[in-house]
Scaffold this motif. Structure first.
Motif, PDB file in Angstrom:
ATOM      1  N   PRO A 107       0.786  -1.237   0.000  1.00  0.00           N
ATOM      2  CA  PRO A 107       0.000   0.000   0.000  1.00  0.00           C
ATOM      3  C   PRO A 107       0.821   1.292   0.000  1.00  0.00           C
ATOM      4  N   LEU A 108       2.012   1.284   0.579  1.00  0.00           N
ATOM      5  CA  LEU A 108       2.843   2.487   0.542  1.00  0.00           C
ATOM      6  C   LEU A 108       3.315   2.793  -0.883  1.00  0.00           C
ATOM      7  N   LEU A 109       3.392   1.772  -1.725  1.00  0.00           N
ATOM      8  CA  LEU A 109       3.816   1.973  -3.107  1.00  0.00           C
ATOM      9  C   LEU A 109       2.633   2.216  -4.040  1.00  0.00           C
ATOM     10  N   THR A 110       1.512   1.554  -3.747  1.00  0.00           N
ATOM     11  CA  THR A 110       0.349   1.676  -4.640  1.00  0.00           C
ATOM     12  C   THR A 110      -0.556   2.847  -4.267  1.00  0.00           C
ATOM     13  N   GLY A 111      -0.506   3.260  -2.995  1.00  0.00           N
ATOM     14  CA  GLY A 111      -1.418   4.288  -2.525  1.00  0.00           C
ATOM     15  C   GLY A 111      -2.806   3.754  -2.234  1.00  0.00           C
ATOM     16  N   ASP A 112      -2.975   2.442  -2.301  1.00  0.00           N
ATOM     17  CA  ASP A 112      -4.282   1.809  -2.116  1.00  0.00           C
ATOM     18  C   ASP A 112      -4.201   0.778  -0.996  1.00  0.00           C
ATOM     19  N   PRO A 113      -4.889   1.004   0.131  1.00  0.00           N
ATOM     20  CA  PRO A 113      -4.840   0.048   1.238  1.00  0.00           C
ATOM     21  C   PRO A 113      -5.359  -1.342   0.866  1.00  0.00           C
ATOM     22  N   ALA A 114      -6.177  -1.431  -0.173  1.00  0.00           N
ATOM     23  CA  ALA A 114      -6.724  -2.728  -0.579  1.00  0.00           C
ATOM     24  C   ALA A 114      -5.783  -3.501  -1.493  1.00  0.00           C
ATOM     25  N   SER A 115      -4.671  -2.908  -1.899  1.00  0.00           N
ATOM     26  CA  SER A 115      -3.784  -3.588  -2.862  1.00  0.00           C
ATOM     27  C   SER A 115      -3.245  -4.904  -2.323  1.00  0.00           C
ATOM     28  N   VAL A 116      -3.069  -5.026  -1.030  1.00  0.00           N
ATOM     29  CA  VAL A 116      -2.614  -6.281  -0.434  1.00  0.00           C
ATOM     30  C   VAL A 116      -3.662  -7.386  -0.645  1.00  0.00           C
ATOM     31  N   HIS A 117      -4.934  -7.030  -0.590  1.00  0.00           N
ATOM     32  CA  HIS A 117      -6.006  -8.014  -0.786  1.00  0.00           C
ATOM     33  C   HIS A 117      -6.168  -8.331  -2.272  1.00  0.00           C
ATOM     34  N   VAL A 118      -6.100  -7.290  -3.100  1.00  0.00           N
ATOM     35  CA  VAL A 118      -6.219  -7.480  -4.548  1.00  0.00           C
ATOM     36  C   VAL A 118      -5.099  -8.389  -5.049  1.00  0.00           C
ATOM     37  N   ALA A 119      -3.916  -8.265  -4.485  1.00  0.00           N
ATOM     38  CA  ALA A 119      -2.770  -9.085  -4.882  1.00  0.00           C
ATOM     39  C   ALA A 119      -2.901 -10.528  -4.392  1.00  0.00           C
ATOM     40  N   GLY A 120      -3.855 -10.784  -3.494  1.00  0.00           N
ATOM     41  CA  GLY A 120      -4.077 -12.141  -3.003  1.00  0.00           C
ATOM     42  C   GLY A 120      -3.071 -12.612  -1.969  1.00  0.00           C
ATOM     43  N   VAL A 121      -2.414 -11.694  -1.287  1.00  0.00           N
ATOM     44  CA  VAL A 121      -1.410 -12.083  -0.308  1.00  0.00           C
ATOM     45  C   VAL A 121      -1.854 -11.879   1.141  1.00  0.00           C
ATOM     46  N   SER A 122      -3.096 -11.530   1.336  1.00  0.00           N
ATOM     47  CA  SER A 122      -3.583 -11.319   2.701  1.00  0.00           C
ATOM     48  C   SER A 122      -4.348 -12.548   3.196  1.00  0.00           C
ATOM     49  N   ALA A 123      -4.721 -12.499   4.456  1.00  0.00           N
ATOM     50  CA  ALA A 123      -5.502 -13.572   5.079  1.00  0.00           C
ATOM     51  C   ALA A 123      -7.002 -13.310   4.964  1.00  0.00           C
ATOM     52  N   GLN A 124      -7.372 -12.362   4.164  1.00  0.00           N
ATOM     53  CA  GLN A 124      -8.777 -11.969   4.043  1.00  0.00           C
ATOM     54  C   GLN A 124      -9.638 -13.120   3.519  1.00  0.00           C
ATOM     55  N   GLY A 125     -10.663 -13.454   4.314  1.00  0.00           N
ATOM     56  CA  GLY A 125     -11.688 -14.395   3.874  1.00  0.00           C
ATOM     57  C   GLY A 125     -11.401 -15.875   4.019  1.00  0.00           C
ATOM     58  N   TRP A 126     -10.276 -16.276   4.599  1.00  0.00           N
ATOM     59  CA  TRP A 126     -10.019 -17.723   4.689  1.00  0.00           C
ATOM     60  C   TRP A 126      -9.558 -18.196   6.072  1.00  0.00           C
ATOM     61  N   THR A 127      -9.805 -17.398   7.085  1.00  0.00           N
ATOM     62  CA  THR A 127      -9.373 -17.783   8.432  1.00  0.00           C
ATOM     63  C   THR A 127     -10.541 -18.320   9.255  1.00  0.00           C
ATOM     64  N   VAL A 128     -10.199 -18.925  10.345  1.00  0.00           N
ATOM     65  CA  VAL A 128     -11.179 -19.393  11.318  1.00  0.00           C
ATOM     66  C   VAL A 128     -10.702 -18.903  12.691  1.00  0.00           C
ATOM     67  N   PRO A 129     -11.617 -18.387  13.526  1.00  0.00           N
ATOM     68  CA  PRO A 129     -11.205 -17.877  14.844  1.00  0.00           C
ATOM     69  C   PRO A 129     -10.675 -18.987  15.753  1.00  0.00           C
ATOM     70  N   GLU A 130      -9.652 -18.662  16.538  1.00  0.00           N
ATOM     71  CA  GLU A 130      -9.059 -19.650  17.430  1.00  0.00           C
ATOM     72  C   GLU A 130     -10.064 -20.171  18.458  1.00  0.00           C
ATOM     73  N   THR A 131     -11.107 -19.410  18.711  1.00  0.00           N
ATOM     74  CA  THR A 131     -12.131 -19.844  19.671  1.00  0.00           C
ATOM     75  C   THR A 131     -12.981 -20.984  19.117  1.00  0.00           C
ATOM     76  N   GLU A 132     -12.851 -21.259  17.819  1.00  0.00           N
ATOM     77  CA  GLU A 132     -13.651 -22.320  17.194  1.00  0.00           C
ATOM     78  C   GLU A 132     -12.855 -23.588  16.883  1.00  0.00           C
ATOM     79  N   VAL A 133     -11.561 -23.595  17.216  1.00  0.00           N
ATOM     80  CA  VAL A 133     -10.716 -24.743  16.897  1.00  0.00           C
ATOM     81  C   VAL A 133      -9.891 -25.103  18.122  1.00  0.00           C
ATOM     82  N   ASP A 134      -9.958 -26.367  18.541  1.00  0.00           N
ATOM     83  CA  ASP A 134      -9.118 -26.813  19.654  1.00  0.00           C
ATOM     84  C   ASP A 134      -7.662 -26.769  19.222  1.00  0.00           C
TER      85      ASP A 134
END
Length: 147
Positions: A107-134
């Motif tokens: 984002p510091l290079l693109t000027g877009d905070p969403a660029s990390v998600h657009v690039a597919g390198v974030s954890a957005q949308g595929w995690t599970v909370p630790e409270t739901e997994v032993d």
């Protein structure tokens, strides 16, 4: 041209605002990891900290996170060297500490905070909370780090 402060200053000389701005918002540091006792290799899991918001990839109570999660690592210019081994490969703190540049989607290079998600390198949308997994089931939740 954007201010490339990270190229002009050492990590230890950054202001607090500059230090915080280096975070790309990927959220991968907030995922629980498993370390192989024999090799020291750190493996990423889909299991996110209980304060992690999987949509925004941000902590739900960042200023008070250590009150709720005492084991949360507070990364600073002085501690980054000690903790770099478990940080994601794409992490700006780790990359700069190791003498590398920021990735082009940062984002510091693109000027877009969403660029990390657009690039597919974030954890957005595929995690599970630790409270739901032993904890004994975390090994079944191992994932390859999106780079």
């Amino acid at each position: 041209m954007r201010d490339r402060f990270w190229e002009r200053h050492r990590l230890c000389d950054l202001s607090r605002e500059e230090w915080e701005a280096l975070c790309d918002g990927c959220g991968k540091c907030c995922l629980n990891k498993l370390e192989d006792a024999d090799t020291g290799k750190v493996h990423l899991t889909r299991v996110a900290c209980r304060l992690f918001d999987g949509d925004s990839c941000r902590c739900m109570d960042y200023p008070n996170r250590t009150r709720h999660v005492p084991e949360c690592v507070v990364l600073t210019p002085r501690t980054v060297g000690r903790h770099a081994y478990w940080l994601p490969e794409t992490c700006a703190y780790k990359r700069l500490h190791e003498g590398n540049d920021l990735p082009g989607w940062h984002p510091l290079l693109t000027g877009d905070p969403a660029s990390v998600h657009v690039a597919g390198v974030s954890a957005q949308g595929w995690t599970v909370p630790e409270t739901e997994v032993d904890e004994e089931d975390w090994e079944e939740m191992l994932v390859e780090e999106p780079t």
